[in-house]
Design an enzyme around this catalytic site. Structure first.
Site, PDB file in Angstrom:
ATOM      1  CG  HIS A 141      -2.109  -0.924   1.044  1.00  0.00           C
ATOM      2  ND1 HIS A 141      -2.710  -1.575   2.106  1.00  0.00           N
ATOM      3  CD2 HIS A 141      -2.802  -1.297  -0.074  1.00  0.00           C
ATOM      4  CE1 HIS A 141      -3.716  -2.301   1.653  1.00  0.00           C
ATOM      5  NE2 HIS A 141      -3.783  -2.158   0.340  1.00  0.00           N
ATOM      6  NE  ARG A 143      -3.740   5.209   3.024  1.00  0.00           N
ATOM      7  CZ  ARG A 143      -5.011   5.621   3.037  1.00  0.00           C
ATOM      8  NH1 ARG A 143      -5.316   6.828   2.592  1.00  0.00           N
ATOM      9  NH2 ARG A 143      -5.966   4.836   3.491  1.00  0.00           N
ATOM     10  CD  GLU A 144      -0.265   0.372   4.482  1.00  0.00           C
ATOM     11  OE1 GLU A 144       0.444  -0.651   4.521  1.00  0.00           O
ATOM     12  OE2 GLU A 144      -1.508   0.320   4.412  1.00  0.00           O
ATOM     13  NE  ARG A 199      -6.382   0.600   0.438  1.00  0.00           N
ATOM     14  CZ  ARG A 199      -6.304  -0.100   1.553  1.00  0.00           C
ATOM     15  NH1 ARG A 199      -5.731   0.417   2.626  1.00  0.00           N
ATOM     16  NH2 ARG A 199      -6.799  -1.324   1.617  1.00  0.00           N
ATOM     17  CG  ASN A 216      -3.531  -6.903   0.910  1.00  0.00           C
ATOM     18  OD1 ASN A 216      -3.016  -7.939   0.468  1.00  0.00           O
ATOM     19  ND2 ASN A 216      -3.874  -6.769   2.185  1.00  0.00           N
ATOM     20  NE  ARG A 217      -9.637  -5.221   0.792  1.00  0.00           N
ATOM     21  CZ  ARG A 217      -8.716  -4.810   1.664  1.00  0.00           C
ATOM     22  NH1 ARG A 217      -7.438  -5.164   1.480  1.00  0.00           N
ATOM     23  NH2 ARG A 217      -9.043  -4.077   2.713  1.00  0.00           N
ATOM     24  CG  HIS A 277      -0.186  -4.023   5.179  1.00  0.00           C
ATOM     25  ND1 HIS A 277      -0.864  -3.480   4.119  1.00  0.00           N
ATOM     26  CD2 HIS A 277       0.040  -5.324   4.843  1.00  0.00           C
ATOM     27  CE1 HIS A 277      -1.045  -4.395   3.177  1.00  0.00           C
ATOM     28  NE2 HIS A 277      -0.500  -5.531   3.596  1.00  0.00           N
ATOM     29  CE1 TYR A 279      -3.720   4.210  12.547  1.00  0.00           C
ATOM     30  CE2 TYR A 279      -3.291   4.639  10.236  1.00  0.00           C
ATOM     31  CZ  TYR A 279      -4.067   4.824  11.355  1.00  0.00           C
ATOM     32  OH  TYR A 279      -5.197   5.599  11.287  1.00  0.00           O
ATOM     33  CE1 TYR A 329      -9.485  -4.337   6.345  1.00  0.00           C
ATOM     34  CE2 TYR A 329      -9.453  -2.810   8.195  1.00  0.00           C
ATOM     35  CZ  TYR A 329      -8.907  -3.288   7.019  1.00  0.00           C
ATOM     36  OH  TYR A 329      -7.760  -2.723   6.519  1.00  0.00           O
ATOM     37  CD  GLU A 362      -2.497  -3.384   8.957  1.00  0.00           C
ATOM     38  OE1 GLU A 362      -1.885  -2.294   8.980  1.00  0.00           O
ATOM     39  OE2 GLU A 362      -3.191  -3.763   7.995  1.00  0.00           O
TER      40      GLU A 362
END
Length: 393
Positions: A141, A143-144, A199, A216-217, A277, A279, A329, A362
């Site tokens: 991702h 922005r990580e 992202r 990541n989907r 990842h 956070y 989630y 995370e």
């Protein structure tokens, strides 16, 4: 801009205009939802983070700075690894949509031969050297940033401390380690130069002006495309793509991992798969797409408990752990469900891997910095993730 996904019964983070806070607070209060302003001015964090960015024109590499993809790849390819060729090598498993290399650092005490073929598509077939293999990827991702920055410090430490640290030497000599530090280079560079909150990947979407897919989907798992857990909308941050494995970055990783080969029982030579990842400070395992337990739930739980204990022992950070769907989630088409997808579920096919121990980390923090951690967080984060990795081995 949801920084963590909304879920009932647990807090979630969202970035809003400062001028909207009063209205948002009032509307949510009418639904008995409480609101806390965690970061009053996100620009302050952005400015602090920017102070730790290495200039894109600089050829230097220093731990504890945010580097560009080119700086990271150049450092390991031309400076770091050439000093440790007895244990390390670098190679590309292919290129991104915009043509950036997906460079892997391989560290092992065994043979390091890797054959790359670029016809008809870029692909590398590593030579199995008889040692248990480990796959570690970060910055899928965009922005990580903290993930890639802390991963590169960790890899650099393994190389430099091999000769003097007996525990690192034992780890390297007994394993075959693969590190893809920047798994989404196009998105990462776009986040660095244009939109800090980006992202996704940067691939175009037919029939839409919205760019990019959530990598990541996008994995070729049997739950790919499921809603909830992803989105059919190309403008969504969790858009799953036009097909499973549509993104070159995802496709190349899948291709590389599945070509590595299997044991006699059908399991992969890769024994551990980690997708790092930020956070939220969590250690997650399958399933992401189901609330029910995965077949190796007890083993996953025990290893996760050991990993978070090791992380806590470094700087006292508390991580939670558990199955991804029930802990954070529901996700569909994510990397760890793809890597794990057990042989009991369906027969092997070219686009799956049976890796019993597949985890999403995370990392730091729990919302004080979110995606914009200052550079002072890079080395401590690296120390924690290395402790967790070693506990998982």
């Amino acid at each position: 801009d949801y920084w963590t996904s909304p879920s009932l019964g647990s807090p979630f983070d969202v970035r809003v205009l400062a001028s909207s806070v009063s209205e948002i607070r009032a509307r949510l209060a009418s639904h008995f939802v409480s609101v806390e302003v965690v970061v009053p001015d996100i620009q302050t964090l952005v400015d602090n983070e920017a102070a730790g960015r290495s200039s894109s024109r600089s050829n230097r590499w220093l731990p504890g700075e945010y580097h560009s993809t080119d700086q990271i790849n150049t450092y390991f390819r031309d400076t770091a690894v050439p000093n440790y060729t007895h244990i390390a090598s670098t190679f590309s498993i292919g290129t991104s949509t915009e043509g950036r290399d997906l460079q892997v650092v391989r560290i092992t005490g065994g043979p390091k031969n890797t054959t790359c073929s670029y016809t008809p598509a870029p692909a590398c077939k590593p030579s199995y050297n008889g040692k248990p293999a480990i796959w570690f990827q970060s910055t899928i991702h965009a922005r990580e940033w903290l993930t890639g920055a802390s991963a590169e410090v960790m890899v650099d430490k393994i190389l430099k401390d091999y000769a003097t640290d007996a525990s690192i030497r034992q780890m390297v000599d007994s394993l075959d380690l693969y590190f893809l530090i920047i798994a989404n280079p196009d998105g990462y560079e776009y986040s660095r130069e244009t939109d800090r909150w980006w992202r996704k990947t940067r691939s175009p979407n037919a029939g839409s002006s919205c760019v990019g897919t959530d990598p990541n989907r996008n994995w070729a798992h049997r739950a790919w495309g499921g809603v909830p857990g992803s989105s059919t909308n190309p403008c969504s941050d969790v858009y799953h793509g036009s097909r499973a494995g549509s993104e070159p970055e995802v496709e190349r990783i899948q291709q590389f991992v599945t070509q590595f080969g299997t044991e006699a029982d059908g399991s992969s030579h890769f024994k551990l798969f980690i997708d790092y990842h930020t956070y939220s400070q969590m250690w997650l395992y399958p399933w992401g797409y189901l609330y029910s337990a995965a077949p190796h739930d007890d083993e996953h739980d025990a290893l996760s408990a050991a990993a978070v204990a090791a992380i806590r022992g470094v700087h006292g950070k508390q991580y939670t752990y558990g199955p991804a769907a029930s802990t954070i989630y529901v996700t569909t088409g994510d990397s760890t469900d793809w890597a794990y997808d057990p042989i009991e579920a369906r027969p092997p096919t070219p686009d799956w891997a049976y890796i019993k121990h597949a985890y999403t980390i995370e990392g730091r923090d729990t919302g004080g910095y979110g995606f914009v951690a200052p550079a002072s967080e890079i080395v401590p984060a690296s120390e924690e993730i290395f402790a967790g990795l070693r506990a998982a081995l």
